[in-house]
Design an enzyme around this catalytic site. Sequence first.
Site, PDB file in Angstrom:
ATOM      1  N   GLY A 141       0.952  -1.484   0.117  1.00 50.38           N
ATOM      2  CA  GLY A 141       0.268   0.281   0.071  1.00 50.38           C
ATOM      3  C   GLY A 141       1.061   1.180   0.316  1.00 50.38           C
TER       4      GLY A 141
ATOM      5  N   ILE B 290       5.682  -8.252   6.836  1.00 45.40           N
ATOM      6  CA  ILE B 290       5.699  -9.533   8.170  1.00 45.40           C
ATOM      7  C   ILE B 290       5.137 -10.232   6.462  1.00 45.40           C
ATOM      8  CG2 ILE B 290       6.080  -8.873  10.250  1.00 45.40           C
ATOM      9  CD1 ILE B 290       3.124  -9.469  10.176  1.00 45.40           C
ATOM     10  N   ASP B 291       4.013 -10.075   5.939  1.00 38.63           N
ATOM     11  CA  ASP B 291       3.327 -10.874   4.713  1.00 38.63           C
ATOM     12  C   ASP B 291       4.989 -11.487   3.709  1.00 38.63           C
ATOM     13  OD1 ASP B 291       1.048  -9.850   6.437  1.00 38.63           O
ATOM     14  OD2 ASP B 291       0.629  -8.502   5.080  1.00 38.63           O
TER      15      ASP B 291
ATOM     16  N   GLY C 279      -0.804 -12.205   7.445  1.00 40.84           N
ATOM     17  CA  GLY C 279      -0.180 -12.906   5.857  1.00 40.84           C
ATOM     18  C   GLY C 279      -1.140 -11.927   4.836  1.00 40.84           C
TER      19      GLY C 279
HETATM   20  O1  F6P Z   1       0.144  -6.560   6.647  1.00 41.13           O
HETATM   21  C1  F6P Z   1       0.546  -6.502   7.485  1.00 41.13           C
HETATM   22  C2  F6P Z   1      -0.455  -7.168   8.709  1.00 41.13           C
HETATM   23  O2  F6P Z   1      -0.512  -7.249   9.950  1.00 41.13           O
HETATM   24  C3  F6P Z   1      -1.025  -8.000   7.802  1.00 41.13           C
HETATM   25  O3  F6P Z   1      -0.335  -9.680   8.246  1.00 41.13           O
HETATM   26  C4  F6P Z   1      -2.395  -8.006   8.829  1.00 41.13           C
HETATM   27  O4  F6P Z   1      -3.661  -8.831   7.850  1.00 41.13           O
HETATM   28  C5  F6P Z   1      -2.655  -6.690   8.777  1.00 41.13           C
HETATM   29  O5  F6P Z   1      -1.084  -6.369   8.571  1.00 41.13           O
HETATM   30  C6  F6P Z   1      -2.938  -6.834  10.448  1.00 41.13           C
HETATM   31  O6  F6P Z   1      -3.604  -4.380  10.585  1.00 41.13           O
HETATM   32  P1  F6P Z   1      -3.497  -4.052  11.500  1.00 41.13           P
HETATM   33  O7  F6P Z   1      -2.848  -4.002  12.505  1.00 41.13           O
HETATM   34  O8  F6P Z   1      -4.698  -2.784  10.934  1.00 41.13           O
HETATM   35  O9  F6P Z   1      -4.591  -4.896  12.406  1.00 41.13           O
END
Ligand code: F6P
Length: 364
Positions: free
Chosen positions: A119, A141-142, A185
């Site tokens: 993003g 981390i994904d 992920g």
């Molecule tokens: O993109 C990183 C991530 O940790 C994803 O693995 C997860 O779906 C998302 O961000 C979680 O986002 P938030 O911290 O807004 O709950």
Amino acid sequence: MKRLLIATGGGDCPGLNAVIRAIVKRASHEKEWEVLGSIQGFNGILWEPQEIIRLDEKTVAGIHYRGGTILETTNRGGPFHWPYRQSDGTWTTADRSDEMIRRLSYMGVDAVVNIGGDGSQRYSQQLFEKGLNIVGVPKTIDNDLSCTDVTFGFQTAVEVVTEAIDKLVTTAQSHNRVFIIEVMGRDAGWIALHASIAGGAEICLIPEIPYDVQAVKEAIERRFVFDRGFCIIVIAEGAMPQGGDVVGTSGEEVGRQQIRLHGAAARLSAELKQAGCTHDVRETILGHLQRGGIPIAYDRVLASQYGIKAFELVKEEKFGQMVAYHHPNVVSVPIAEAIATPNLVTMDSNVLETARGLGICFGD
Ligand code: F6P
């Protein structure tokens, strides 16, 4: 004096501080560079009053092992979707990207390093196309950004999940239970896949391979003799049954673009019960434990390599580029290429082949 501004955007990730530290340390060798940091992604530039801090060797001393980001971050809003409340009380968004570029120019900022995931790198590309001198650093981390072997933070997340599996194996074995471990992920199964191999899981369910509940149930049964046995299932948050969709919620956070994924483990547990699985099933959701805390040494090194390379790109005025790891070198790639397609697990991936060779069931 030249000015470089650093921003960290999207979800936090172990290694962010090591990147910031590396950029600042490298810049300090060049007397004409001053480094600034914007608080909470690009928000610090757009807020009134602005929140910009000066980053020098003192500010970044000893932060290489600290989790999170000293600059804070956000995965909501941003310059292209700035949320604001209308007079009738409803929320909408505005595009403030041109204003942000103008503000950067008034601030005398010559270049920006944007440390972030897909993003954030999309924003980097859009800003680059509008004329901003910007360099990207791939964080997540994904591990779902293309054109790089790996993003920093990924290996730390895999380590956290592997440690959790190691712990759950002993309790699963003691109680003859099935454990479902839900991991992060988004649309990529990399964390689940790597941790399943490292942790010795029996079943791994990833978004790239929609699962058949019956196949999962049969794989569980193979692990039990009468009621004795145990089974570890790692499920990615973005996994889905064949013909189904992801589980999560959307629209609950102002300015958030993406659906919040959660509930894959609970859904699988219910599906197994419905399919006639009689074993005790427990679910563990690792959530943000995978993102918080200290980066492992691998990520500290990678993050430092990325930081040094990012500064070199700024110095060489190679804008619109993202630093990337192509083993054994840190190189640069056009941001446009890195964001063109996500890096997902492909059916010919060697890691997938390895997992299948080990007998891990993917529910297909
Ligand atoms: O993109 C990183 C991530 O940790 C994803 O693995 C997860 O779906 C998302 O961000 C979680 O986002 P938030 O911290 O807004 O709950």
